[in-house]
Structures are given as C-alpha cells and as structure tokens.
Design a protein around this motif. Structure first.
Motif: not given
Ligand code: ARG
Length: 272
Positions: A162-165, A171-178
């Motif tokens: 899915k496409d995630i914003a 930390t939301g950015d970091l979690e998504a990238h993990e």
C-alpha cells in the motif's frame, strides 16, 4: 561642475539605498520570517546565536494538533505551547516560538537557534545521541489512519504493497521504513498534506501518533484509525547536551506542574 555635482549626488543616493536595503531586509539569513507569539510578531532568529537571557526560544513544528498547531488567529497554540509558557514563566523569561520543519529541530538546538524543542518529540535512542531529553511528559504511540470505508486494511500488518503517508523525520517515518520498501512511503513535511492525499485517495494510509490521528480525524472527517497503537513512545522536551542547567530547570517545572495539578488541567484542556 554642475554635471559633476549631479553625478556625486546620484552616487551617494545609490550607495545609501544599497546600504539600507542590506540592513533592513526582513528575511533572516535562513530566509525565514518570525512567528507570532501571543499576538506579537517576533523577529527571526538566524544562524549561530548566543541566547538572549531575557528570552527562551521554543522550536516546534505546528502541524501536530493538539500538541502544536496554528489557531484561528494563526498563532502557534496547543498543549506543548502551554508547557513552554509554564517553563518560560517559571524562568522569568519571555517565550518566543520558532515554527520550523520537524526534521530541523535537533540541528536548531545544536546551532543555538532554539533553546528547547517541544514538538511531541519521542525520546529515542538515536536522538539521545544528539540531544538530551527531559523526563517524559506524554505517553503515545503510532497508529494507522485509513478512509472510513476501507475494509482491507485492518492494522499495520495489512499495509504491504500500500501507499503510506508519513511525516518526514518522525518515528512514524522510521517505523514505515523498517517495515516497508521506501518506494511505497511518501514523506511529507506537513502531515496535513498527507491527510489531504488520503482523503483524495492518492495514498492508502497514514502512520502517525495516535492522539494526533484522532484530532485530525475529528477535524477532517471521513477517516478512521485501525489496529490500535503498535509502538510505545514517550514524549520529552529536547535541549542541547551543552545546556544541562536548562534541562534541570525544565524537569523541575514539569515536576511542579504535575504536583500542583496544573498538568492534569492541561491534559483535560487539550485532550478531552
Ligand atoms: N512523535 C513523533 C516523533 O517524535 C512525531 C512528532 C511530530 N511532531 C510535530 N510537531 N510535527 O518523531
């Protein structure tokens, strides 16, 4: 002779204009203008500055309601701002607010452009290498926001493909990238724009701190959280490692606010 005089006057005028233009430019060296605090327009703070003992500068990113946002008067307002006011009052200093990109806050502490970052900032191992944090003042965590009629995505585990914003540098950015490949993650400086893209179906979901998710859902409508909270995060006030005295003072103010019951009042004011 007359001609010479005319030239001399002309040259003097141009010189004066150039010098004055240089002095009165409203833009700081960083190209940002000041922000409003309590209805007053504050001057910009540029580059390397040595702190003004009369003022205390809070750095924040006012795109994170109810912690910090622009109110109807376009002033930076919110829970974090009230905490900053309490700190400024206790220190007898005037509060100045610098609204900047979230990702620029630690650098702004290093360069002394700001004295403290209060921005719903999660205390993380990585950040602790760069800056010091106060005792935690809020308990949050990440959640997933989707459109109200979404049925496929029930939690963070359903975001594969899915496409995630996310908001850049959070930390939301970091979690998504993990969890997911970079090409599926859209980073926004202002998560408000991520919400617009969700509503307009340009992304499928947003990963963001739960209290802010709930506030945006209230404001925007048409979306919901799914799967509950999937990280545990504590927010703290960040200060430069070179300023342990200020850190002590901030911790004292936070403890006093809790003891006097004022902290609970602020919680009900902003979260209930
Ligand atoms: N808690 C998250 C973090 O520390 C998000 C904070 C975003 N704050 C803001 N004012 N935009 O990374």
């Amino acid at each position: 002779m007359k001609k010479f005089l005319v030239y001399a006057v002309l040259i003097c005028t141009i010189f004066t204009l150039v010098v004055f233009a240089g002095c009165t430019s409203p833009e700081g060296t960083n190209g940002e203008t000041g922000d409003e605090v309590n209805g007053e327009v504050e001057g910009e703070v540029s580059g390397e500055v040595e702190g003004d003992p009369e003022k205390i500068i809070m750095g924040t990113n006012a795109d994170f309601p109810p912690f910090e946002f622009r109110n109807d008067e376009n002033e930076v307002d919110g829970f974090d701002v009230d905490i900053a006011k309490a700190i400024a009052d206790a220190l007898g200093r005037e509060l100045v607010i610098e609204d900047m990109e979230f990702g620029g806050l630690t650098q702004a502490l290093h360069s002394k452009r700001i004295d403290m970052a209060i921005a719903g900032m999660t205390i993380t191992e990585e950040r602790l290498e760069e800056v010091d944090f106060s005792e935690p003042y809020y308990n949050a965590g990440q959640t997933v926001v989707v459109l109200e009629d979404e049925t496929e995505i029930k939690s963070v585990d359903d975001l594969e493909g899915k496409d995630i914003a996310v908001q850049l540098g959070t930390t939301g950015d970091l979690e998504a990238h993990e969890r997911f490949p970079a090409e599926k993650i859209r980073q926004y400086n202002k998560i408000n724009e991520g919400f617009l893209d969700l509503i307009n179906k340009r992304v499928d979901a947003i990963i963001i701190d739960v209290p802010v998710a709930e506030r945006y859902i209230e404001i925007k409508g048409g979306c919901k959280t799914v799967g509950g909270v999937f990280t545990e995060e504590l927010f703290g006030v960040a200060v430069s490692k070179e300023n342990p005295e200020l850190l002590d003072e901030i911790n004292k103010v936070l403890a006093d606010l809790k003891e006097s019951g004022q902290f609970d009042e602020l919680i009900s004011k902003w979260f209930e």
